[in-house]
Design a protein around this motif. Structure first.
Motif, short mmCIF file in Angstrom:
data_model
loop_
_atom_site.label_atom_id
_atom_site.label_comp_id
_atom_site.label_asym_id
_atom_site.label_seq_id
_atom_site.Cartn_x
_atom_site.Cartn_y
_atom_site.Cartn_z
N ASN A 97 33.91 15.76 32.21
CA ASN A 97 35.26 16.03 32.94
C ASN A 97 35.93 14.89 31.61
O ASN A 97 36.94 14.84 31.94
N GLU A 98 35.03 14.14 31.02
CA GLU A 98 35.92 12.48 30.59
C GLU A 98 36.01 12.84 28.96
O GLU A 98 37.77 13.26 28.55
N ALA A 99 35.79 13.97 28.65
CA ALA A 99 35.40 14.35 27.37
C ALA A 99 36.59 15.59 27.08
O ALA A 99 37.46 15.86 25.59
N THR A 100 36.46 16.10 28.40
CA THR A 100 38.01 17.69 28.31
C THR A 100 39.37 16.63 28.98
O THR A 100 40.15 17.67 29.85
N LYS A 273 5.12 10.65 49.28
CA LYS A 273 4.43 8.91 49.54
C LYS A 273 3.11 9.34 48.39
O LYS A 273 3.06 8.48 47.67
N ASN A 274 2.61 10.68 48.86
CA ASN A 274 0.57 10.92 48.13
C ASN A 274 0.46 10.85 46.81
O ASN A 274 -0.07 11.46 46.29
N ALA A 275 2.28 11.71 46.44
CA ALA A 275 2.68 12.32 44.91
C ALA A 275 1.60 11.11 43.78
O ALA A 275 2.19 9.91 43.82
N GLU A 276 1.02 11.28 42.65
CA GLU A 276 0.14 10.08 42.17
C GLU A 276 2.15 9.98 41.75
O GLU A 276 1.73 8.59 40.78
N ALA A 277 2.17 10.47 40.76
CA ALA A 277 3.84 10.04 39.61
C ALA A 277 4.39 9.31 40.38
O ALA A 277 4.74 8.04 40.32
N VAL A 278 4.81 9.22 42.10
CA VAL A 278 5.67 8.07 43.26
C VAL A 278 4.68 6.99 43.06
O VAL A 278 5.26 5.90 42.76
N GLN A 279 3.39 7.09 43.32
CA GLN A 279 2.54 5.95 43.32
C GLN A 279 2.12 5.21 42.14
O GLN A 279 2.38 3.58 42.15
N GLU A 280 2.07 6.04 41.00
CA GLU A 280 1.78 5.23 39.88
C GLU A 280 3.56 4.43 38.77
O GLU A 280 3.32 4.27 38.12
N ASN A 281 4.45 4.96 40.00
CA ASN A 281 5.83 4.26 39.12
C ASN A 281 6.73 5.17 38.10
O ASN A 281 7.41 4.59 36.98
N ARG A 282 6.19 6.65 38.03
CA ARG A 282 6.70 7.44 37.22
C ARG A 282 7.37 8.80 37.19
O ARG A 282 7.54 9.50 36.95
N VAL A 283 8.22 8.19 37.91
CA VAL A 283 9.71 9.29 38.60
C VAL A 283 11.17 8.55 37.69
O VAL A 283 11.18 7.45 38.02
N ILE A 284 11.17 9.59 37.13
CA ILE A 284 13.22 9.52 36.51
C ILE A 284 13.85 10.34 37.34
O ILE A 284 13.63 11.00 37.94
N GLU A 285 14.47 9.33 38.08
CA GLU A 285 15.65 9.56 39.04
C GLU A 285 17.03 9.85 37.85
O GLU A 285 17.65 9.11 37.17
N LEU A 286 17.16 11.50 38.55
CA LEU A 286 18.49 11.56 37.42
C LEU A 286 19.81 11.93 38.35
O LEU A 286 19.44 13.03 38.94
N ASP A 287 21.02 12.02 38.38
CA ASP A 287 21.57 12.58 39.05
C ASP A 287 22.39 14.03 38.33
O ASP A 287 22.91 13.42 37.19
N LEU A 288 22.86 14.52 39.33
CA LEU A 288 23.51 15.72 38.13
C LEU A 288 25.37 15.43 37.65
O LEU A 288 24.84 16.01 36.19
N ALA A 289 25.22 15.17 38.03
CA ALA A 289 27.11 14.19 37.61
C ALA A 289 27.27 14.26 36.10
O ALA A 289 28.02 14.33 36.04
N VAL A 290 25.41 14.14 36.03
CA VAL A 290 25.98 13.27 34.23
C VAL A 290 24.36 13.75 33.54
O VAL A 290 24.39 13.53 32.33
N THR A 291 23.75 14.87 34.10
CA THR A 291 22.52 15.57 33.36
C THR A 291 22.57 17.44 33.66
O THR A 291 21.10 17.93 33.66
N ARG A 292 23.05 17.57 33.95
CA ARG A 292 23.87 18.41 34.19
C ARG A 292 23.14 20.15 33.64
O ARG A 292 22.48 20.71 33.08
N TYR A 293 24.24 19.45 32.04
CA TYR A 293 24.34 20.38 30.78
C TYR A 293 23.50 19.72 29.69
O TYR A 293 22.49 19.10 29.58
N ASN A 294 23.45 20.95 28.52
CA ASN A 294 22.70 20.48 27.36
C ASN A 294 23.70 20.69 26.20
O ASN A 294 22.70 21.37 25.18
N ASP A 295 24.64 20.73 26.34
CA ASP A 295 25.50 20.18 24.37
C ASP A 295 24.87 19.37 24.79
O ASP A 295 24.71 17.83 24.53
N PRO A 296 25.97 18.84 23.12
CA PRO A 296 25.14 17.74 22.29
C PRO A 296 25.95 16.64 23.33
O PRO A 296 24.97 15.07 22.93
N ILE A 297 26.92 16.90 23.27
CA ILE A 297 28.01 14.54 23.85
C ILE A 297 26.77 14.35 25.49
O ILE A 297 26.49 13.92 24.76
N SER A 298 26.89 15.78 26.26
CA SER A 298 25.56 15.67 27.17
C SER A 298 24.27 15.12 26.88
O SER A 298 24.24 13.92 28.17
#
Length: 314
Positions: A97-100, A273-298
């Protein structure tokens, strides 16, 4: 005396006529040259081969490009070719949105609005329902996300606008960045598996390795792999819907949780909460407002977001 004056006047008249004829001829020649130049410009085309192998005659130097899917906007902008119109779906993504900013938004389903922009080239998806109508407006180039990766798209879009060198330079630079990051996080990642989930009102959706949401960076770039069960169900499709109860079967050593900017309901469940990745703090949280697409700028913006969270896990 009278005869001399008569001859003088006649000579001057003939000179005047000759000058007029010369000027007229020059003007005619200039107009002819302009017409030839315009005809040459109008017919200057090239053959472009799409990712599906179709050959399309397109302008050699397109000036009025309309892009009907956000995925294919970033590369054009990166290589200095600003479209005259883009899908209004870019408004859902903060980065694009900002780029365009300043570029006209259009409804990709509204053929009339596309006609009004007088495009000389249209970029769309292979599944666009209006392809037959769009072909009557301007040359149209399609991309099939089940065939081409973000690397393919970048290379092909560079070729489309005559910026092959820029496209290759970006790909080479990106490859180097991915190699540097892989070395930086090798002790953290090792041979770990990773799953990408998106929270929806209906439950969870999980994605394959090439559909945004960090997948291009984490899988292709850093070397994460999908859990076998997840790889099997997404091998022939972009995504698959899962119930909360199915989470343990498809969860990897690391989890990406993509949301629309709100707290995901699943995070309140015991299964989560019982998932191993959650208990081991291995969760990457992404907001779709900035991570939805896969072009060079994104992707460049996503890399910063992902690296920040991986750094916190070291």
């Amino acid at each position: 005396m009278k005869k001399s004056l008569f001859f003088l006047i006649s000579a001057l008249f003939l000179i005047f006529l000759a000058a007029c004829n010369d000027n007229s001829q020059e003007e005619n020649n200039a107009e002819a040259n302009d017409e030839e130049s315009n005809e040459s410009s109008e017919t200057e085309t090239k053959i472009f081969t799409t990712d599906s192998g179709d050959e399309v005659e397109v302008p050699a130097d397109p000036e009025r490009i309309v892009v009907l899917h956000p995925t294919y906007i970033g590369a054009l902008l990166k290589f200095g070719h600003e479209p005259v119109g883009v899908s209004f779906y870019v408004d859902q993504d903060e980065v694009l949105n900002e780029a365009t900013e300043g570029i006209e938004r259009i409804d990709p389903e509204d053929v009339e609005s596309i006609i009004n922009l007088e495009p000389d080239l249209i970029v769309a998806t292979a599944t666009d329902p209006n392809l037959n109508k769009l072909q009557q407006i301007a040359p149209i180039v399609t991309f099939d996300s089940m065939i081409s990766t973000y690397k393919d798209n970048t290379r092909l879009l560079g070729e489309l606008v005559g910026e092959e060198d820029q496209a290759q330079a970006w790909l080479d630079e990106w490859k180097e960045k991915m190699a540097q990051d892989t070395e930086e996080y090798k002790d953290l990642i090792g041979d770990s598996t990773l799953s990408i989930f998106q929270s929806t009102p209906k439950g969870l959706v999980s994605f394959n390795t090439d559909y945004g949401r960090g997948g291009e960076i984490l899988y292709d770039g850093y070397g994460f792999v999908q859990p076998e069960a997840l790889a099997e169900v997404t091998k022939d499709q972009f995504n698959v819907e899962l119930s909360t109860e199915e989470l343990p079967e498809y969860a990897g050593d690391f989890i990406v949780l993509a949301t629309e900017g709100e707290e995901a309901p699943i995070t309140e469940s015991a299964v989560w909460k019982n998932a191993e990745a959650v208990q081991e703090n291995r969760v990457i949280e992404l907001d779709l407002a900035v991570t939805r697409y896969n072009d060079p700028i994104s992707l460049e913006a996503q890399r910063d977001i992902i690296k920040e969270q991986l750094d916190a896990m070291k």
